[in-house]
Enzyme design. Structure first.
Site, PDB file in Angstrom:
ATOM      1  N   GLY A  90       1.145  -1.218   0.009  1.00  0.00           N
ATOM      2  CA  GLY A  90       0.087   0.290  -0.164  1.00  0.00           C
ATOM      3  C   GLY A  90       0.653   1.124   0.091  1.00  0.00           C
ATOM      4  N   ALA A 114      -4.898  -3.015   5.741  1.00  0.00           N
ATOM      5  CA  ALA A 114      -6.575  -2.640   5.717  1.00  0.00           C
ATOM      6  C   ALA A 114      -6.885  -2.751   4.642  1.00  0.00           C
ATOM      7  N   SER A 160      -6.481   5.123  13.069  1.00  0.00           N
ATOM      8  CA  SER A 160      -6.893   6.876  12.136  1.00  0.00           C
ATOM      9  C   SER A 160      -7.682   7.809  12.360  1.00  0.00           C
ATOM     10  N   ASN A 205      -5.495  12.117   7.631  1.00  0.00           N
ATOM     11  CA  ASN A 205      -5.723  11.837   6.226  1.00  0.00           C
ATOM     12  C   ASN A 205      -4.331  12.390   5.773  1.00  0.00           C
ATOM     13  N   GLU A 226     -10.441   8.511  11.691  1.00  0.00           N
ATOM     14  CA  GLU A 226     -11.938   8.623  11.854  1.00  0.00           C
ATOM     15  C   GLU A 226     -11.817   8.425  12.580  1.00  0.00           C
ATOM     16  N   GLY A 253     -18.052  13.902  -5.174  1.00  0.00           N
ATOM     17  CA  GLY A 253     -18.968  13.817  -3.727  1.00  0.00           C
ATOM     18  C   GLY A 253     -18.944  15.198  -3.380  1.00  0.00           C
ATOM     19  N   TYR A 312     -16.322  -7.755   6.822  1.00  0.00           N
ATOM     20  CA  TYR A 312     -15.201  -7.499   6.101  1.00  0.00           C
ATOM     21  C   TYR A 312     -13.700  -6.807   6.232  1.00  0.00           C
ATOM     22  N   LEU A 324      -3.575 -11.370   6.429  1.00  0.00           N
ATOM     23  CA  LEU A 324      -4.675 -10.374   8.342  1.00  0.00           C
ATOM     24  C   LEU A 324      -5.731 -11.240   8.527  1.00  0.00           C
ATOM     25  N   ASP A 335       1.565   3.767   2.312  1.00  0.00           N
ATOM     26  CA  ASP A 335       2.084   3.941   3.628  1.00  0.00           C
ATOM     27  C   ASP A 335       3.167   2.457   3.910  1.00  0.00           C
ATOM     28  N   TYR A 393     -15.948   0.794   8.825  1.00  0.00           N
ATOM     29  CA  TYR A 393     -14.257   1.240   9.181  1.00  0.00           C
ATOM     30  C   TYR A 393     -13.504   1.882  10.436  1.00  0.00           C
TER      31      TYR A 393
HETATM   32  P1  NAP Z   1      -3.664   1.655   1.437  1.00  0.00           P
HETATM   33  O1  NAP Z   1      -2.535   1.871   0.615  1.00  0.00           O
HETATM   34  O2  NAP Z   1      -5.567   1.061   1.024  1.00  0.00           O
HETATM   35  O3  NAP Z   1      -3.175  -0.407   1.661  1.00  0.00           O
HETATM   36  C1  NAP Z   1      -3.622  -0.701   2.655  1.00  0.00           C
HETATM   37  C2  NAP Z   1      -2.635  -2.189   2.052  1.00  0.00           C
HETATM   38  O4  NAP Z   1      -3.674  -2.667   3.776  1.00  0.00           O
HETATM   39  C3  NAP Z   1      -2.357  -3.324   1.133  1.00  0.00           C
HETATM   40  O5  NAP Z   1      -1.149  -3.532   0.911  1.00  0.00           O
HETATM   41  C4  NAP Z   1      -3.412  -4.042   0.958  1.00  0.00           C
HETATM   42  O6  NAP Z   1      -2.485  -5.007  -0.136  1.00  0.00           O
HETATM   43  C5  NAP Z   1      -3.575  -4.411   1.914  1.00  0.00           C
HETATM   44  N1  NAP Z   1      -3.928  -5.225   2.583  1.00  0.00           N
HETATM   45  C6  NAP Z   1      -5.617  -4.845   2.606  1.00  0.00           C
HETATM   46  N2  NAP Z   1      -6.574  -6.215   2.910  1.00  0.00           N
HETATM   47  C7  NAP Z   1      -5.604  -6.835   3.791  1.00  0.00           C
HETATM   48  C8  NAP Z   1      -5.584  -8.756   4.191  1.00  0.00           C
HETATM   49  N3  NAP Z   1      -7.038  -8.766   4.639  1.00  0.00           N
HETATM   50  N4  NAP Z   1      -4.291  -8.882   4.884  1.00  0.00           N
HETATM   51  C9  NAP Z   1      -3.481  -8.539   4.295  1.00  0.00           C
HETATM   52  N5  NAP Z   1      -2.976  -7.048   3.930  1.00  0.00           N
HETATM   53  C10 NAP Z   1      -4.041  -6.832   3.409  1.00  0.00           C
HETATM   54  O7  NAP Z   1      -4.007   2.057   2.586  1.00  0.00           O
HETATM   55  P2  NAP Z   1      -2.216   3.254   2.988  1.00  0.00           P
HETATM   56  O8  NAP Z   1      -3.307   4.536   2.820  1.00  0.00           O
HETATM   57  O9  NAP Z   1      -1.212   3.372   2.775  1.00  0.00           O
HETATM   58  O10 NAP Z   1      -2.884   2.764   4.833  1.00  0.00           O
HETATM   59  C11 NAP Z   1      -1.896   2.498   5.457  1.00  0.00           C
HETATM   60  C12 NAP Z   1      -2.608   2.267   6.850  1.00  0.00           C
HETATM   61  O11 NAP Z   1      -2.855   3.074   7.082  1.00  0.00           O
HETATM   62  C13 NAP Z   1      -3.648   1.169   7.204  1.00  0.00           C
HETATM   63  O12 NAP Z   1      -4.681   0.504   8.423  1.00  0.00           O
HETATM   64  C14 NAP Z   1      -4.779   2.830   6.473  1.00  0.00           C
HETATM   65  O13 NAP Z   1      -6.610   2.318   7.515  1.00  0.00           O
HETATM   66  C15 NAP Z   1      -4.559   3.277   7.972  1.00  0.00           C
HETATM   67  N6  NAP Z   1      -4.431   4.971   8.144  1.00  0.00           N
HETATM   68  C16 NAP Z   1      -4.270   5.856   6.850  1.00  0.00           C
HETATM   69  C17 NAP Z   1      -4.516   6.488   6.720  1.00  0.00           C
HETATM   70  C18 NAP Z   1      -4.254   8.343   5.233  1.00  0.00           C
HETATM   71  O14 NAP Z   1      -4.505   8.669   5.341  1.00  0.00           O
HETATM   72  N7  NAP Z   1      -3.238   7.453   4.265  1.00  0.00           N
HETATM   73  C19 NAP Z   1      -4.813   7.963   8.104  1.00  0.00           C
HETATM   74  C20 NAP Z   1      -4.546   6.977   9.241  1.00  0.00           C
HETATM   75  C21 NAP Z   1      -4.517   5.642   9.133  1.00  0.00           C
HETATM   76  P3  NAP Z   1      -3.101  -5.131  -1.883  1.00  0.00           P
HETATM   77  O15 NAP Z   1      -2.188  -4.493  -2.226  1.00  0.00           O
HETATM   78  O16 NAP Z   1      -3.116  -6.452  -2.038  1.00  0.00           O
HETATM   79  O17 NAP Z   1      -4.722  -4.348  -1.922  1.00  0.00           O
HETATM   80  O1  F7E Z   2     -12.458  11.511   1.740  1.00  0.00           O
HETATM   81  C1  F7E Z   2     -14.700  13.736  -0.246  1.00  0.00           C
HETATM   82  C2  F7E Z   2     -15.431  12.539   1.177  1.00  0.00           C
HETATM   83  O2  F7E Z   2     -11.636   8.890   0.535  1.00  0.00           O
HETATM   84  C3  F7E Z   2     -11.643  12.037   1.406  1.00  0.00           C
HETATM   85  C4  F7E Z   2      -8.307   7.074   4.328  1.00  0.00           C
HETATM   86  O3  F7E Z   2      -7.337   6.533   3.836  1.00  0.00           O
HETATM   87  O4  F7E Z   2      -8.863   8.999   5.424  1.00  0.00           O
HETATM   88  C5  F7E Z   2      -8.900   8.299   4.334  1.00  0.00           C
HETATM   89  O5  F7E Z   2     -10.425   8.672   4.565  1.00  0.00           O
HETATM   90  C6  F7E Z   2     -12.805  13.158   1.900  1.00  0.00           C
HETATM   91  C7  F7E Z   2     -14.430  12.627   2.539  1.00  0.00           C
HETATM   92  O6  F7E Z   2     -10.457   9.829   2.634  1.00  0.00           O
HETATM   93  C8  F7E Z   2     -15.459  12.299  -3.377  1.00  0.00           C
HETATM   94  O7  F7E Z   2     -17.199  12.520   1.520  1.00  0.00           O
HETATM   95  C9  F7E Z   2     -15.677  14.178  -2.320  1.00  0.00           C
HETATM   96  O8  F7E Z   2     -15.057  13.788   3.892  1.00  0.00           O
HETATM   97  O9  F7E Z   2      -9.959  10.522   0.439  1.00  0.00           O
HETATM   98  P1  F7E Z   2     -11.402  10.160   1.267  1.00  0.00           P
HETATM   99  P2  F7E Z   2     -11.389   9.930   4.000  1.00  0.00           P
HETATM  100  O10 F7E Z   2     -12.230   9.459   3.831  1.00  0.00           O
HETATM  101  O11 F7E Z   2     -10.815  10.660   4.962  1.00  0.00           O
HETATM  102  C10 F7E Z   2      -8.863   8.575   7.203  1.00  0.00           C
HETATM  103  C11 F7E Z   2      -7.844   9.216   7.516  1.00  0.00           C
HETATM  104  C12 F7E Z   2      -7.919   7.052   7.442  1.00  0.00           C
HETATM  105  O12 F7E Z   2      -8.114   6.749   7.978  1.00  0.00           O
HETATM  106  C13 F7E Z   2      -8.602   6.290   5.489  1.00  0.00           C
HETATM  107  O13 F7E Z   2      -8.108   5.151   5.618  1.00  0.00           O
HETATM  108  O14 F7E Z   2     -13.391  13.594   0.384  1.00  0.00           O
HETATM  109  N1  F7E Z   2     -15.255  13.788  -1.460  1.00  0.00           N
HETATM  110  N2  F7E Z   2     -16.224  13.460  -2.496  1.00  0.00           N
HETATM  111  C14 F7E Z   2     -14.419  12.296  -1.669  1.00  0.00           C
HETATM  112  N3  F7E Z   2     -14.172  11.149  -1.492  1.00  0.00           N
HETATM  113  C15 F7E Z   2     -13.739  10.172  -2.796  1.00  0.00           C
HETATM  114  N4  F7E Z   2     -13.089   9.047  -2.242  1.00  0.00           N
HETATM  115  N5  F7E Z   2     -14.153  10.732  -3.788  1.00  0.00           N
HETATM  116  C16 F7E Z   2     -15.011  11.263  -4.239  1.00  0.00           C
HETATM  117  O15 F7E Z   2     -15.580  10.955  -5.131  1.00  0.00           O
END
Ligand code: NAP
Ligand code: F7E
Length: 340
Positions: free
Chosen positions: A12, A87, A132, A185, A134, A218, A100, A64, A14, A156
């Site tokens: 992923g 995740a 997160s 984020n 969230e 959205g 899931y 996982l 990160d 989530y």
């Molecule tokens: P991401 O790009 O969606 O990557 C998710 C990773 O999890 C991918 O490597 C995916 O593998 C793997 N995965 C999904 N389901 C799995 C399973 N059942 N078993 C093993 N691996 C699995 O997420 P990210 O943005 O890097 O975020 C990393 C972590 O931080 C996540 O836990 C996310 O919820 C959390 N987080 C993210 C943010 C953010 O803003 N990015 C903020 C707060 C927390 P595949 O490549 O095979 O799909």
């Molecule tokens: O949405 C709005 C949407 O999907 C951000 C994940 O990494 O950060 C992420 O979750 C905002 C929301 O991120 C569209 O409604 C408008 O208000 O980019 P997003 P998220 O939902 O904040 C948290 C911290 C995590 O932990 C999560 O793993 O943008 N929005 N229009 C839209 N969002 C999406 N995806 N697509 C649209 O068209």
């Protein structure tokens, strides 16, 4: 001695940046990879080295949700640190796949903690849990800090709250070094293309090159505290180097709306976003998180960490990357057309 780390979610956004960081620090990095019918390692392929050199990255199949195999792997590898980043991380999708999502995000984290608890009986191990912002959901306090109560409002977020509390529980109950990073984020040029920032930068680049006419979004009013993923993986590492396990908010301390981000990106390309964006109800969520704004004071004071990249710079990094992708796509299309 060489330190070793196991990263779940290494394919992923990160996971790929964290693997780079740890390899640069001299770690042997193990990554958990799900089996899929097509390759999923695009973000980490560049980390493979000359096969004749001592490896710094080793990948292992696993999931996982398969706790037994995960435990076997952890006991076999004996990592010094485990970063649980895997995740189903898409909030909108978690409404379509709530069970899931709970299995990967909630039970998956528990499986990691159980494996670590067993290893910890014979060898000390440190666990990072990817919590997160969230979890704050319909926020009860602004800015949000470590003491702010959680009020999750998506499948989530509920699953992440479960994982957060189990991490604290294993720390208290089993004396395991287990810490939560409550990350707001964070985005990058490696962000998945269905998250809003990358969806916008990909579309803007394609619109600029004449490959796309409209961008459907959205809720534009939602406000987020957006940082750069490269900065944030450094915070993850610092959390595990701290002298005691603890929970930390990782954020920039600034909040901006989706509309603000649109303006930053389209202005950078001398375009007016209002000419291209249309609202589509499909992208609204059953319940929205309206405002996230983190208070990163504790991370600054205890870890010496601050976000180095502001949203304007982040938007610039992402749009320059995605404009180049669109340029390549346009060149390819014109080449194909020129062949008849
Ligand atoms: P991401 O790009 O969606 O990557 C998710 C990773 O999890 C991918 O490597 C995916 O593998 C793997 N995965 C999904 N389901 C799995 C399973 N059942 N078993 C093993 N691996 C699995 O997420 P990210 O943005 O890097 O975020 C990393 C972590 O931080 C996540 O836990 C996310 O919820 C959390 N987080 C993210 C943010 C953010 O803003 N990015 C903020 C707060 C927390 P595949 O490549 O095979 O799909
Ligand atoms: O949405 C709005 C949407 O999907 C951000 C994940 O990494 O950060 C992420 O979750 C905002 C929301 O991120 C569209 O409604 C408008 O208000 O980019 P997003 P998220 O939902 O904040 C948290 C911290 C995590 O932990 C999560 O793993 O943008 N929005 N229009 C839209 N969002 C999406 N995806 N697509 C649209 O068209």
């Amino acid at each position: 001695m060489t330190k070793s780390a196991l990263i779940t979610g290494i394919t992923g956004q990160d996971g790929s940046y964290l693997a780079e960081l740890l390899i640069a620090k001299g770690y042997l990095v193990h990554g958990l990879v799900r089996r899929s019918s097509s390759f999923s390692t695009g973000r980490i392929d560049h980390l493979y080295q000359d096969p004749h050199r001592k490896p710094s990255l080793l990948l292992h199949y696993g999931d996982l949700t398969d706790g037994q195999a995960l435990t076997n792997l952890v006991l076999e590898l004996q990592p010094d640190e485990i970063y649980n980043l895997g995740a189903q991380s898409h909030v909108r999708v978690s409404y379509d796949q709530p069970v899931y999502t709970l299995q990967t995000v909630g039970v998956g984290a528990l499986n990691v903690l159980e494996a670590a608890r067993l290893l910890n009986k014979t060898k000390p191990v440190r666990v990072y849990q990817a919590s997160s912002s969230e979890m704050y959901g319909d926020v009860l306090e602004t800015p949000q800090r470590e003491q702010t109560p959680f009020n999750p409002q998506s499948p989530y977020a509920c699953a992440k709250v479960y994982a957060f509390h189990q991490t604290v529980n294993y720390r208290r109950g089993y004396d395991l070094f287990a810490s939560n990073g409550i990350l707001f984020n964070h985005e990058s040029e490696r962000r998945g293309e269905t998250f809003v920032t990358r969806k916008i930068t990909r579309a803007a680049g394609r619109i600029k090159m004449g490959l796309q006419k409209k961008l459907y979004l959205g809720n534009l009013d939602a406000k987020r505290d957006w940082g750069y993923a490269k900065d944030y993986v450094d915070a993850m590492w610092r959390i595990l180097q701290h002298d005691e396990p603890d929970d930390f908010v990782i954020a920039t301390g600034q909040t901006q709306s989706v509309r603000d981000f649109l303006a930053l990106v389209f202005n950078h390309l001398d375009l007016n976003w209002e000419d291209y964006v249309e609202i589509d109800q499909r992208y609204f969520r059953p319940a929205e998180v309206d405002l996230l704004l983190g208070d990163p004071s504790k991370a600054r004071e205890k870890l010496g960490w601050t976000a180095a990249t502001d949203l304007k710079r982040l938007a610039q990094i992402m749009i320059e990357h995605d404009l180049e992708l669109a340029q390549r796509e346009a060149h390819l299309q014109s080449f194909v057309k020129s062949q008849g």
